[in-house]
Every structure is written in C-alpha cells, then in structure tokens.
Motif scaffolding. Sequence first.
Motif, short mmCIF file in Angstrom:
data_model
loop_
_atom_site.label_atom_id
_atom_site.label_comp_id
_atom_site.label_asym_id
_atom_site.label_seq_id
_atom_site.Cartn_x
_atom_site.Cartn_y
_atom_site.Cartn_z
N ALA A 218 48.79 26.81 31.57
CA ALA A 218 48.28 27.46 30.36
C ALA A 218 47.71 28.81 30.73
O ALA A 218 46.49 28.98 30.90
N LEU A 219 48.58 29.80 30.87
CA LEU A 219 48.15 31.15 31.21
C LEU A 219 47.65 31.88 29.97
O LEU A 219 48.20 31.72 28.87
N ASP A 220 46.63 32.71 30.15
CA ASP A 220 46.11 33.51 29.04
C ASP A 220 46.55 34.96 29.23
O ASP A 220 47.44 35.25 30.02
N ASP A 221 45.89 35.87 28.50
CA ASP A 221 46.30 37.27 28.54
C ASP A 221 46.02 37.93 29.88
O ASP A 221 46.52 39.04 30.12
N PHE A 222 45.23 37.31 30.73
CA PHE A 222 44.97 37.86 32.06
C PHE A 222 45.97 37.36 33.10
O PHE A 222 45.85 37.70 34.28
N GLY A 223 46.93 36.58 32.69
CA GLY A 223 47.97 36.13 33.59
C GLY A 223 47.44 35.22 34.68
O GLY A 223 46.62 34.34 34.44
N LEU A 224 47.89 35.47 35.88
CA LEU A 224 47.50 34.64 37.01
C LEU A 224 46.06 34.89 37.45
O LEU A 224 45.48 34.07 38.17
N VAL A 225 45.47 36.01 37.03
CA VAL A 225 44.13 36.38 37.50
C VAL A 225 43.12 35.31 37.14
O VAL A 225 42.32 34.87 37.98
N SER A 226 43.10 34.88 35.91
CA SER A 226 42.12 33.88 35.46
C SER A 226 42.48 32.47 35.90
O SER A 226 41.62 31.59 35.88
N ALA A 227 43.71 32.23 36.30
CA ALA A 227 44.12 30.89 36.71
C ALA A 227 43.89 30.62 38.19
O ALA A 227 43.81 29.46 38.60
N LEU A 228 43.78 31.65 39.01
CA LEU A 228 43.64 31.46 40.44
C LEU A 228 42.32 30.79 40.79
O LEU A 228 41.28 31.07 40.19
N HIS A 229 42.36 29.93 41.77
CA HIS A 229 41.15 29.29 42.28
C HIS A 229 40.29 30.34 42.99
O HIS A 229 40.82 31.27 43.63
N PRO A 230 38.96 30.24 42.93
CA PRO A 230 38.10 31.26 43.58
C PRO A 230 38.33 31.42 45.07
O PRO A 230 38.08 32.49 45.63
N THR A 231 38.82 30.38 45.74
CA THR A 231 39.04 30.52 47.18
C THR A 231 40.15 31.53 47.49
O THR A 231 40.21 32.04 48.61
N PHE A 232 41.02 31.80 46.54
CA PHE A 232 42.03 32.83 46.77
C PHE A 232 41.38 34.19 46.98
O PHE A 232 41.76 34.94 47.88
N TRP A 233 40.41 34.52 46.13
CA TRP A 233 39.72 35.80 46.26
C TRP A 233 38.91 35.84 47.55
O TRP A 233 38.84 36.90 48.21
N ALA A 234 38.31 34.72 47.93
CA ALA A 234 37.58 34.68 49.20
C ALA A 234 38.52 34.90 50.38
O ALA A 234 38.18 35.59 51.35
N GLY A 235 39.72 34.31 50.31
CA GLY A 235 40.69 34.51 51.38
C GLY A 235 41.12 35.96 51.50
O GLY A 235 41.26 36.48 52.61
N LEU A 236 41.33 36.63 50.38
CA LEU A 236 41.69 38.05 50.43
C LEU A 236 40.56 38.88 51.04
O LEU A 236 40.82 39.82 51.81
N ALA A 237 39.32 38.55 50.70
CA ALA A 237 38.19 39.30 51.25
C ALA A 237 38.08 39.10 52.76
O ALA A 237 37.87 40.06 53.51
N VAL A 238 38.23 37.87 53.22
CA VAL A 238 38.17 37.60 54.65
C VAL A 238 39.31 38.30 55.38
O VAL A 238 39.12 38.89 56.45
N LEU A 239 40.50 38.26 54.81
CA LEU A 239 41.65 38.91 55.43
C LEU A 239 41.45 40.41 55.53
O LEU A 239 41.74 41.03 56.57
N THR A 240 40.95 41.04 54.48
CA THR A 240 40.75 42.49 54.49
C THR A 240 39.70 42.89 55.52
O THR A 240 39.89 43.86 56.26
N ALA A 241 38.58 42.15 55.56
CA ALA A 241 37.53 42.47 56.53
C ALA A 241 38.03 42.29 57.96
O ALA A 241 37.78 43.13 58.84
N GLY A 242 38.75 41.20 58.21
CA GLY A 242 39.29 41.00 59.55
C GLY A 242 40.27 42.08 59.95
O GLY A 242 40.29 42.54 61.10
N PHE A 243 41.11 42.49 59.01
CA PHE A 243 42.05 43.58 59.32
C PHE A 243 41.32 44.87 59.65
O PHE A 243 41.68 45.57 60.61
N TRP A 244 40.29 45.19 58.90
CA TRP A 244 39.61 46.47 59.10
C TRP A 244 38.94 46.52 60.47
O TRP A 244 39.06 47.53 61.20
N PHE A 245 38.24 45.46 60.87
CA PHE A 245 37.57 45.48 62.16
C PHE A 245 38.56 45.35 63.31
O PHE A 245 38.27 45.79 64.43
N THR A 246 39.72 44.78 63.06
CA THR A 246 40.74 44.70 64.10
C THR A 246 41.45 46.02 64.27
O THR A 246 41.68 46.47 65.40
N VAL A 247 41.82 46.67 63.20
CA VAL A 247 42.61 47.89 63.31
C VAL A 247 41.77 49.05 63.84
O VAL A 247 42.30 50.01 64.42
#
Length: 773
Positions: free
Chosen positions: A206-235
């Motif tokens: 049951a997707l709404d007008d925000f598409g997949l954004v409102s349907a994603l579990h919060p851990t998805f956003w946490a995973g993106l944040a962890v990945l970005t921070a790890g990439f920045w300190f590694t690069v």
Amino acid sequence: MRPPATPRERSVPEPAPGPEATDGSHRAAPTPPDAPETADGTGATSDPAPRAAQEPPTPAASPEPPTTVSRKQAAKAAATSPDPTTGRSPQPPTATATQPPTATASDPVTAASQESAATASEEASVRPGRAATARAHHPTAREPSIAPAPTTPEPSGSAPEPPVTDLSDLAPAAWPARAAAAWPALPLLVALALWVYATRHTDVSALDDFGLVSALHPTFWAGLAVLTAGFWFTVRDRRRPGAWSLAYVLVLLVMERATQALLYPTPLYAWAWKHDAVIDHLLTSGGLQGADRLGDMAVYDQWPGFFAAQAALVRLLGVDNAAMYMAWWPLVSSVLLLLPLLLIYRTFTEDRRLIWTAVWLFCVGNWVGQDYFSPQSVAFALHLGVLAVVLRRYGRSGGPHGRQGQAVWTVLLSVLVTAIVVSHQLTPGMLVVTLVALALTRRYRDWVPAVTTVVIFLAWCLTAALPFLSAAMPDMIRSIGDIGANVETGYGTTPTGTGAVVTSWAARLLSGSVLLLALAGVVRQRVLRHRALPLLLVAAAPLPMFAASSYGSEMIFRVLMFMLPGAAFFAAAALLPKVRTLAADAAARDTAPPSPATRARPRRVPLPALPRPRYGVWVPLLVLLAGTLAFVPSYSGKDRVNYFPPREVALVQQLFDQAPDDSLVVAANRNYPLAYEQYWRVDHYWFLDDDRRHVDEIVRDPATVLARDMAAVEPPARAYFLLTRGQTANSEMNGQLDRAQLDRIRESVASSPAFELVAENDGGVLYVLTPAS
C-alpha cells in the motif's frame, strides 16, 4: 633475583668474569663495535643492571665499601683505555645505514618502548653501588656466575643477522595489525545487516504519494548513514587501498538500485515493459519492419541496437522474455558506469580521495532514472567510454610517443560510436557537442574523434533513420531556439499532491546542490581549473541542447545526467581540503623520493580514531550524508506510479490473451504494464494524451463519448476499456484527472449497457464494447 635477559644481552657475548680492582671499582669492558649509541653519545648499553648482576661478588676480606662507578664514567673509561691486544685506543662507533631508524611521534609503539627503556636506564644507574654495598655486608651471599652462551658459527657466504637493538625493530603483533587494516569492513557489514533487515520488514502493498520513502523500514536509513560515514573516514585515509572505497561504492549501488528489485515482485516502469514488447516483436517477426506496419512504433526498429542485443541475450539465457531479468537492470547499468568513470577521473589525478568521492557523488546524484531497462542506460555507458578513450589517448601531453597505436584507438572509438548511434537518438548529439568542445582546446586539438562521430551519425540518419527524421524534422526545426518551451513541463507532467511535490523538490535540491558544489570546487581548487579543464568542458557542453529540442519534456533531465560526470568531479574537490593533479604528483615524486630505509620499514595501519571536530571533516560528511539520503526520495519517491502489483499485471495479460487481431484498447494513459504488448496487431488509444477539449467531453459524459470513439472497430476485432491502479496514480500525481473524476468515468462505463464487464480485481477493471453498440 636476577632480572630476565634482554634481547640485546642475548645477542652480545658477555666478557669472562675477572678480579676486581683493588679500590673496589669496576673495570668497564670495551664497547662492542656494532653497539648502538645511547642518548649520551656513548656506545654503552642502555641497561647496566643485568651487567652488574653478572659480575663476580666482591671478596669478603675487603674492609671498605666499594666505590660506585657511574654509567658515564664506565663508558668514558672504556672509550679511552687502549686495547690490550693492539695497543690502540678504540674509536667511537659511527652511525651507519644499518642503524635502525629512530622513532617518530607517529609511531606510538616505538615511542613507548624507547620511553620505557630510558626510564629503566635511569633507575638502573644506581644499582651497581647498591649491589656492591650489599655484597660487602653479606660476603657469603654469592650469585651464580653465568657462562657465556656458545656462539654458533655463521655459515660461509651468508651475512650475519643484525642484532635486535630496539623494540621498534620487532615485528608488530599479527592480530592488531590485521584488525587495524580491516576496520573499514565493520561499517560495511553493519550497513549490509541493517539493509537486509529493512528489506525483510518493508511492506510495499500500500504505497502512498511518497512512494517507497514512507514504506521503508527505519533501519534502511540507519544503514545508509553508517555506510556514508564509514566511506568518508575510509576514503580520507591515504593509507587505505582503493579496494575499500570500491567496496563501499558497490554496497551503495546495491542499497540504492537493488532494493526495489528485492521488494517489488514485478519490474518497475511502464517504459521498461514497453521495451520488453519491442524485444518480443523482434523475436516474433525475426526482422525489422517499417512505419507502414508498425506506425509510430517503427522508430524502435530504426534504432534497433539495444533491442537486437537484448533479443540475442534472451535466446542465450533461454528465458521467456526480458521481464525475467529487467528488474535488476538498474543495478547492472550502474555498475557498468564505474569503469569509464574511473578511467576519466584517473586521467587528471591519482588522489584516491578525489576519485572515489567523485564516484560517490555521481552515484547519489544520478537520480534521473535513466538506468532502467532502456537504450539510454547502455548508450550513456558507451558515451562515457568514448570520453575515456579520447581524454586518455588523444591528448597532446603525451608527446609523439602518445600517438603510437592511435589507429587501434580510432578503430575502438568507431565501434563505440557505432553502438551508440544505432541504439539511441539523443546520445550521439550529446557526444558530438562534447567532442567539439574538447577539440577547441589546446590540449585536445585533435579532430579525429569529433569527425568520426559526426560521419557515423550522419550516415545512420541519412539511411536507416531517414523515415522517422523526415516525418519529425518540421517539429524539430520549430523547437530550435525555443528554450522556454523546451524546458516547460506542460500538461500531464506537473507534480500534484504533497508527496509528488516533496519528492520533486528533493530531486531539484539534490541536483542543485551538486552543481553548486561543483562551482565551489572550481573556485576553491585553483589547480583543477587548469589541469582538469577538459572535465569542466564535459560538464558544460550539454547546456546548448536546451535550445535544440524539448525531447518530450525530458531535455532538462537528460542535460543534468550528461553534466553529472564532470560536475561530480569538481563537487568532490569542494569537499576535500587539498587535491593534487597528476602533474603535481609527478613533481612531488621527483623532488622528494622516498629513502630505502623508509621503504623497508613495515607499514603500520593505525586503528581508526574520530578526528577532532573541525570544519574540514564534519561539514563535508554532513553534506555527503544529506545528498545520499536525498537520493532515496528523488529516485524512489514516485514508486506509486512506477510499481504495478502482480494482480494488475495479470489483468492486463488476460486482456491480450483474448484480444483478436486489430482490436483496440482504450485507457486513460499508458502507465500500466504490458501497455504495448503485441502492438503490431493490437491498437492503443490513451484519451488523456488527446486534446484537452476532448478530455473535458469525456469527463462530462464518459460512457457516451467513449462508446462513440470505440465504435469504429469492426468485428471480429473487439474494443476494450481498461482502467488500472497505475493509470489512476499517474493521472493524480502528474496533474491530469483526480481520483474523483476517474471514479466517475469508471462508474459511468459500469452502468452503461454499451459495455460489458470482462474482468475486475484490486488492480483495475476491464470492459468490452458490446457488438450491438
């Protein structure tokens, strides 16, 4: 109790014990020639306590306490006393190339070992006196003498192994070094674990007008944040190999492009289903056909490169159609872009921080959605491949030796350009303007790539594509120079509703931020304005295409996509404190070559440490994190329009399974799966694409007007009316008809005796016009 022997004591043979001097002082032994210097400049060892413990005890008959000899006095006596065998005074040891390097502040293990050794030396400087006094008061307490260890003769022809003289010469422990070298794996594993958990707990029913954004579990956003921070300190760590940055980028692409393939049971995008129908036509007909049999769809047979290759792939894989794998095409096409991107960026710099940060920004800035199953996805990768060849092999910096084998590169260039020309209409034009811009510079004043591209492009346009171009040329000529009309969205493409507006603005802000960062990088990094000028031209060359055509109201999105490779490079430069080009790297290597001792030292990889809070680290990280998170609504915010549930697919498939030849399918718009299924034998009519006045007539009296439009179909062909969930979502979110108007049309058709219900489910309804009507 005698302390344990140090590595230095084990490596240097001890002198045999002898009688002491009559005054109770100790005679210092001559310093070995290979003994390292101490802090006071002598060749004495740094820890005299074990040596004092090894000397014979003082005779009991001595009535007076022994005189304490300091460490410096013993060293001085040893340095000035002549050798009994030669009669010559010993020379002070000199430092050689084999002397171990001194510790620096950057080596915490070595610095700590030297500090502890110096402390032990200071504490032991008073021990000889105390030991001698104790022996004088306790003459019966005799310490066992330790005989020198027998030495094993070195084999002839082999150099003796140098003694271990410092803790810094010891090899570091294996597991701390490996743990320090592999710490970037921790954010990767955490991000992947969070992503897997999110995909297993996300409901897309049951997707709404925000598409997949409102349907994603919060851990998805946490995973993106962890990945970005790890990439920045590694690069940012120059000592990390580029493989870690590549791993982070690949995981980013998986989280961005593979999430939809895992969550949705059917492929996205009505255009992807359309391209699958074109491939099915090639497999069915066995050849290309013209406009007399295919109508407007003949344009795909006039640029058949992508579809012919996919038809061959379908037969090679043995699958029924391309829909079996086209859901994973966004991930595949995004990975294909990495190689040409890396080649382009490495043409101007070897700074891994700049290269991989630019690749990351390119991935998060490429939200336009042209990575789906389409000719544009492959043509864009080939476009970057041509630019990589031109930038690396057709420059003037290489001198006369750089042109050896240019004929081979010209042949490769011709193959790539031909593949682009036969697959897509717009990409050759973008490539021509870019190559011409490069040829106008002093560094790339070679017209072979531009002329080759123009010749191949014109040859195709004047032969295979001539039927389409001759019909479309009047409209193309009228649109030249009309920039306002070319960038105008128009009716049917205006975001409507809260979700559509928010996701649209997120995409605009993301693209605008990348362009502003690129401008800041050009201003801030002065060296790049000169050394990487070709990339600046690559970013600016697509801008004149605004004056060429509207390209179906999509020109602004295509221009942004073709500008992104150059813009991402300069945007990454704005996030880094200082960057260097290849010329600067070569100059640094020539002026300050590394010494052999430096190269021989084992590299210690430190454990990660959070940097001090300062502008150059945390602000760029926040910018990078904001762009990475903004990609999700920009890319997946319209999934309510682009996703078709399995029951909607089944409803449309039922239509084409029973439709006779020359039948007509009437629908609100083309946003539904299999919209072009069997287009060579079934006609389609989308009334929202018609004139606005006719749309208003349908809204006022739906059943009567639609029955009149469908009455021209002659038996045995049938006329069908199809209204699906995807059509309703597309009409609502793009400013056409709202849900109330579409429901009114559906109810009017359902209550009319001119229409008969064929099938209905939660994906839509299907009616057929009765023969009597």
